[in-house]
Design a protein around this motif. Structure first.
Motif, mmCIF file in Angstrom:
data_model
loop_
_atom_site.group_PDB
_atom_site.id
_atom_site.type_symbol
_atom_site.label_atom_id
_atom_site.label_comp_id
_atom_site.label_asym_id
_atom_site.label_seq_id
_atom_site.Cartn_x
_atom_site.Cartn_y
_atom_site.Cartn_z
ATOM 1 N N GLY A 4 0.835 -1.190 0.000
ATOM 2 C CA GLY A 4 0.000 0.000 0.000
ATOM 3 C C GLY A 4 0.868 1.238 0.000
ATOM 4 N N VAL A 5 0.490 2.227 -0.797
ATOM 5 C CA VAL A 5 1.214 3.490 -0.866
ATOM 6 C C VAL A 5 0.201 4.610 -0.638
ATOM 7 N N VAL A 6 0.474 5.446 0.370
ATOM 8 C CA VAL A 6 -0.392 6.581 0.663
ATOM 9 C C VAL A 6 0.386 7.857 0.361
ATOM 10 N N PHE A 7 -0.109 8.650 -0.578
ATOM 11 C CA PHE A 7 0.486 9.938 -0.898
ATOM 12 C C PHE A 7 -0.185 10.997 -0.033
ATOM 13 N N VAL A 8 0.606 11.841 0.610
ATOM 14 C CA VAL A 8 0.075 12.905 1.457
ATOM 15 C C VAL A 8 0.524 14.236 0.864
ATOM 16 N N HIS A 9 -0.430 15.085 0.497
ATOM 17 C CA HIS A 9 -0.084 16.383 -0.091
ATOM 18 C C HIS A 9 0.474 17.313 0.973
ATOM 19 N N GLY A 10 1.100 18.375 0.540
ATOM 20 C CA GLY A 10 1.670 19.359 1.446
ATOM 21 C C GLY A 10 0.696 20.476 1.749
ATOM 22 N N VAL A 11 1.220 21.570 2.283
ATOM 23 C CA VAL A 11 0.383 22.714 2.632
ATOM 24 C C VAL A 11 -0.032 23.455 1.372
ATOM 25 N N ASP A 44 -1.160 -1.127 -18.769
ATOM 26 C CA ASP A 44 -1.271 -2.558 -18.504
ATOM 27 C C ASP A 44 -1.073 -2.895 -17.024
ATOM 28 N N LEU A 45 -0.438 -2.018 -16.275
ATOM 29 C CA LEU A 45 -0.231 -2.249 -14.848
ATOM 30 C C LEU A 45 -1.460 -1.915 -14.018
ATOM 31 N N VAL A 46 -2.324 -1.026 -14.534
ATOM 32 C CA VAL A 46 -3.482 -0.553 -13.771
ATOM 33 C C VAL A 46 -4.614 -1.571 -13.888
ATOM 34 N N HIS A 47 -4.950 -2.166 -12.753
ATOM 35 C CA HIS A 47 -6.037 -3.150 -12.719
ATOM 36 C C HIS A 47 -7.387 -2.456 -12.531
ATOM 37 N N ARG A 48 -7.398 -1.467 -11.641
ATOM 38 C CA ARG A 48 -8.646 -0.760 -11.337
ATOM 39 C C ARG A 48 -8.308 0.636 -10.816
ATOM 40 N N SER A 49 -9.193 1.589 -11.080
ATOM 41 C CA SER A 49 -8.984 2.950 -10.611
ATOM 42 C C SER A 49 -10.318 3.539 -10.174
ATOM 43 N N GLY A 56 -15.400 13.267 -2.080
ATOM 44 C CA GLY A 56 -16.434 12.627 -1.269
ATOM 45 C C GLY A 56 -16.056 11.237 -0.781
ATOM 46 N N THR A 57 -15.249 10.538 -1.556
ATOM 47 C CA THR A 57 -14.826 9.198 -1.160
ATOM 48 C C THR A 57 -13.312 9.085 -1.336
ATOM 49 N N LEU A 58 -12.771 8.056 -0.747
ATOM 50 C CA LEU A 58 -11.332 7.805 -0.822
ATOM 51 C C LEU A 58 -10.965 7.307 -2.213
ATOM 52 N N SER A 59 -10.050 7.997 -2.864
ATOM 53 C CA SER A 59 -9.615 7.617 -4.207
ATOM 54 C C SER A 59 -8.523 6.553 -4.118
ATOM 55 N N SER A 60 -8.474 5.695 -5.137
ATOM 56 C CA SER A 60 -7.429 4.673 -5.149
ATOM 57 C C SER A 60 -7.145 4.214 -6.575
ATOM 58 N N ILE A 61 -5.949 3.692 -6.744
ATOM 59 C CA ILE A 61 -5.534 3.068 -7.997
ATOM 60 C C ILE A 61 -4.910 1.734 -7.619
ATOM 61 N N GLU A 62 -5.390 0.678 -8.233
ATOM 62 C CA GLU A 62 -4.906 -0.675 -7.935
ATOM 63 C C GLU A 62 -4.019 -1.146 -9.085
ATOM 64 N N LEU A 63 -2.814 -1.573 -8.739
ATOM 65 C CA LEU A 63 -1.864 -2.051 -9.742
ATOM 66 C C LEU A 63 -1.626 -3.542 -9.582
ATOM 67 N N TRP A 76 -0.398 -3.740 -5.809
ATOM 68 C CA TRP A 76 -0.160 -2.459 -5.158
ATOM 69 C C TRP A 76 -1.466 -1.681 -5.111
ATOM 70 N N LEU A 77 -1.707 -1.019 -3.998
ATOM 71 C CA LEU A 77 -2.860 -0.150 -3.852
ATOM 72 C C LEU A 77 -2.352 1.248 -3.519
ATOM 73 N N LEU A 78 -2.642 2.217 -4.385
ATOM 74 C CA LEU A 78 -2.200 3.600 -4.216
ATOM 75 C C LEU A 78 -3.395 4.458 -3.814
ATOM 76 N N THR A 79 -3.205 5.331 -2.849
ATOM 77 C CA THR A 79 -4.271 6.235 -2.433
ATOM 78 C C THR A 79 -3.651 7.534 -1.945
ATOM 79 N N GLU A 80 -4.487 8.495 -1.589
ATOM 80 C CA GLU A 80 -3.970 9.745 -1.034
ATOM 81 C C GLU A 80 -4.707 10.089 0.242
ATOM 82 N N ALA A 81 -3.985 10.743 1.136
ATOM 83 C CA ALA A 81 -4.595 11.286 2.341
ATOM 84 C C ALA A 81 -4.881 12.754 2.046
#
Length: 191
Positions: A4-11, A44-49, A56-63, A76-81
């Motif tokens: 799992g990878v969580v991207f956190v944006h800055g200020v 080809d790596l992206v299984h679902r997005s 409104g909901t938690l975004s994710s990209i599944e590889l 791999w599951l990618l998301t953002e906080a």
């Protein structure tokens, strides 16, 4: 294997999904280059997005990563906080007080060891922000047309409260900084 990878944006003024889209694109392209013999395109790596640009909901990209030599395939599951809309920035006077002589800029007046311990970055940011903001406000004060003066000053005030104000909130507002941490925890556990 699962990762799992969580991207956190800055200020600043972020939009929902922007950090996830920006960083995941780079990551997917890098992985695609590594697996160029196994896959044809980065897609080809992206299984679902599932990306919600309204927040409104938690975004994710599944590889789905193909197996490398001697390894198993990976998931791999990618998301953002996303927390930009979860805090209320302070007002311009509050930010100026915080950045001023009794706030963050005061760190420059203390001894070098204490200034380092309290963050040289914060001191430089405070002084630089005050100098630039003060200079622009002094110049705009001589503009005789109120609507033009407001058109210049309003975005500057939003920038000041959105960037420096976010730092102030994260460091010194326990309720709101806890709210930001909650968004990160929700991103880590919510997908």
């Amino acid at each position: 294997d699962h990762l799992g990878v969580v991207f956190v944006h800055g200020v600043g003024s972020q939009t929902p999904g922007a950090t996830l889209l920006s960083w995941s694109d780079r990551l997917i392209r890098m992985l695609a280059a590594r697996y160029a013999g196994t896959i044809t395109t980065p897609a080809d790596l992206v299984h679902r997005s599932s990306i919600d640009l309204d927040g409104g909901t938690l975004s994710s990209i599944e590889l789905r990563i193909p197996p490398a030599e001697g390894q198993r395939p990976q998931h791999w599951l990618l998301t953002e906080a996303f927390w930009a809309t979860s805090i209320q920035p302070p007002s311009v006077p509050e930010v100026l007080r915080w950045l001023g002589a009794r706030g963050a800029a005061a760190l420059a007046a203390v001894g070098p060891a204490k200034a380092l311990r309290n963050s040289v970055y914060l001191t430089g940011l405070a002084i630089g922000t005050l100098v630039i903001y003060g200079g622009i406000r002094a110049i705009t004060a001589i503009i005789p047309i109120e609507s033009l003066r407001t058109a210049v000053v309003a975005p500057l005030d939003r920038l000041l409260t959105g960037w420096s104000g976010d730092i102030q909130v994260l460091l010194f507002d326990p309720g709101q900084s806890a709210n930001v941490r909650t968004r990160v925890v929700e991103a880590v556990t919510g997908v």
